[in-house]
Design a protein around this motif. Structure first.
Motif, PDB file in Angstrom:
ATOM      1  N   PRO A   1     -30.893  30.490  24.697  1.00 29.22           N
ATOM      2  CA  PRO A   1     -29.605  30.307  23.993  1.00 29.22           C
ATOM      3  C   PRO A   1     -28.423  30.225  24.946  1.00 29.22           C
ATOM      4  O   PRO A   1     -27.411  29.585  24.627  1.00 29.22           O
ATOM      5  CB  PRO A   1     -29.519  31.555  23.092  1.00 29.22           C
ATOM      6  CG  PRO A   1     -30.433  32.555  23.705  1.00 29.22           C
ATOM      7  CD  PRO A   1     -31.534  31.777  24.338  1.00 29.22           C
TER       8      PRO A   1
ATOM      9  N   THR B   1     -25.209  27.727  24.994  1.00 34.00           N
ATOM     10  CA  THR B   1     -23.821  28.201  24.933  1.00 34.00           C
ATOM     11  C   THR B   1     -23.067  27.918  26.237  1.00 34.00           C
ATOM     12  O   THR B   1     -21.881  27.607  26.218  1.00 34.00           O
ATOM     13  CB  THR B   1     -23.776  29.710  24.631  1.00 34.00           C
ATOM     14  OG1 THR B   1     -24.515  30.426  25.635  1.00 34.00           O
ATOM     15  CG2 THR B   1     -24.361  30.015  23.277  1.00 34.00           C
TER      16      THR B   1
ATOM     17  N   MET C   1     -22.567  28.675  16.936  1.00 30.72           N
ATOM     18  CA  MET C   1     -24.011  28.930  17.000  1.00 30.72           C
ATOM     19  C   MET C   1     -24.483  29.614  15.718  1.00 30.72           C
ATOM     20  O   MET C   1     -25.553  29.307  15.194  1.00 30.72           O
ATOM     21  CB  MET C   1     -24.332  29.798  18.216  1.00 30.72           C
ATOM     22  CG  MET C   1     -25.763  30.282  18.254  1.00 30.72           C
ATOM     23  SD  MET C   1     -26.107  31.335  19.674  1.00 30.72           S
ATOM     24  CE  MET C   1     -26.529  30.096  20.874  1.00 30.72           C
TER      25      MET C   1
ATOM     26  N   ALA D   1     -23.519  24.051  20.743  1.00 33.30           N
ATOM     27  CA  ALA D   1     -23.626  25.471  20.381  1.00 33.30           C
ATOM     28  C   ALA D   1     -24.457  25.645  19.116  1.00 33.30           C
ATOM     29  O   ALA D   1     -25.286  26.558  19.027  1.00 33.30           O
ATOM     30  CB  ALA D   1     -22.229  26.059  20.190  1.00 33.30           C
TER      31      ALA D   1
ATOM     32  N   PRO E   1     -26.793  36.049  16.806  1.00 28.39           N
ATOM     33  CA  PRO E   1     -26.522  35.549  18.168  1.00 28.39           C
ATOM     34  C   PRO E   1     -26.448  36.664  19.198  1.00 28.39           C
ATOM     35  O   PRO E   1     -26.740  36.454  20.364  1.00 28.39           O
ATOM     36  CB  PRO E   1     -25.179  34.832  18.037  1.00 28.39           C
ATOM     37  CG  PRO E   1     -24.992  34.591  16.583  1.00 28.39           C
ATOM     38  CD  PRO E   1     -25.685  35.739  15.903  1.00 28.39           C
TER      39      PRO E   1
END
Length: 338
Positions: A56, A60, A81, A245, A265
């Protein structure tokens, strides 16, 4: 040349400061760092966990870097996200499409949701000149509240998660590439992130649009004078940033849990700022920085019997702090040496 070393200087300074913290609680810094590295990279399972946590952050970090390149500070990556993961879960669970289209539809839903949420501050910036930092912070809160409100009717009874997605919408685990990764949650979203990094690199450094985005980031009035429509470029940059994102949410939803749950997240959007800064807003640098923070995340979890888990948060904050300060300091040193 000296300035190019700023990421390494930032990491070294953060590790040194972290060593002082470790020594202060009575532990040996080299032993702790050695254990952390061996757990993060020394076994197939540990490597898989490190890659899972880095995945992730690739998304990002790329999202934040896209904004930075256009002179914009996208702090709304966390919310983008969040919405992307929520949209992917809804598409994977409720959308009735032929099986081969289920996964592409879920990925597209994530990108569209994140992109739409990123477009809002981009358009506001282009149309009214409103500051994207304030807007993206506020949009984070709105995204969290919106999903919580929608969850009242969409979440499973007495839970904070959505229905499980269809099997056809799941991203496969990467243990088919190496049996050593078996048991770890690393999945195909890592490959998507790497392909996306290549695409972002091609966009920024091999296309006219990328040149215009970077020109706006360097000097917006000069870019405007040169014929670049800065408002359009800024709105487009924030939209693309949000889409990247949003796709980051698929790691958890489509590749790991196979449903969306509140607060998933876990701050990955905010750590993406450190990833982008440490990676100097370059796709290759972002991948390396994401791997570093992924190793810190998993290694820190393993060594928490010797040092507090908060050590990882301290190191992350220190890296961010030194990443911001190292470059201007080194630039000043380089000017004096000339």
């Amino acid at each position: 040349m000296l300035v190019a070393l700023s990421p390494l200087v930032a990491v070294a300074a953060a590790l040194l400061a972290g060593a002082v913290f470790i020594a202060a609680i009575g532990e040996r810094p080299l032993e702790v760092y050695g254990l952390l590295a061996s757990q993060a990279f020394g076994t197939g399972y540990g490597l898989g966990q490190t890659l899972f946590r880095a995945t992730p952050l690739v998304f990002t970090g790329l999202a934040v870097a896209l904004g930075f390149r256009a002179g914009l500070f996208n702090i709304g990556v966390e919310g983008q996200m969040y919405l992307g993961g929520f949209a992917a879960a809804l598409a994977g669970a409720y959308l009735r499409v032929p099986a081969p289209l289920a996964l592409p539809a879920a990925l597209l839903a994530a990108a569209l949701a994140g992109g739409a949420w990123g477009a809002v501050p981009g358009v506001l910036k282009a149309r009214f000149g409103s500051h994207e930092v304030i807007n993206t912070i506020m949009l984070n809160f709105i995204a969290f509240a919106l999903v919580s409100w929608a969850g009242r009717s969409l979440f499973e009874t007495a839970t904070v998660r959505t229905r499980t997605i269809a099997a056809a919408a799941e991203l496969p685990r990467l243990d088919f590439l190496s049996s050593a990764l078996r048991g770890s949650p690393v999945n195909a979203s890592l490959l998507i992130g790497l392909l996306l990094a290549a695409a972002v690199g091609a966009l920024l450094f091999r296309s006219r649009l990328g040149y215009e985005l970077r020109a706006v980031g360097w000097n917006a009035p000069a870019a405007e004078y040169g014929g670049v429509r800065t408002g359009v470029a800024q709105a487009l940059a924030m939209t693309l940033s949000g889409a990247v994102a949003g796709l980051g949410g698929t790691n958890f939803v489509l590749g790991y849990k196979h449903w969306f749950e509140l607060d998933f997240p876990g701050g990955a959007g905010f750590i993406g700022i450190a990833v982008a800064l440490l990676g100097r807003n370059h796709p290759v640098g972002v991948i390396v920085a994401a791997l570093f923070f992924g190793a810190l995340s998993y290694g820190g979890l393993v060594v928490n019997q010797r040092v507090p888990r908060e050590l990882v948060e301290v190191l992350t904050a220190l890296v961010l702090l030194f990443a911001i300060t190292a470059r201007p300091v080194l630039e000043r040193v380089a000017r004096r040496l000339v």
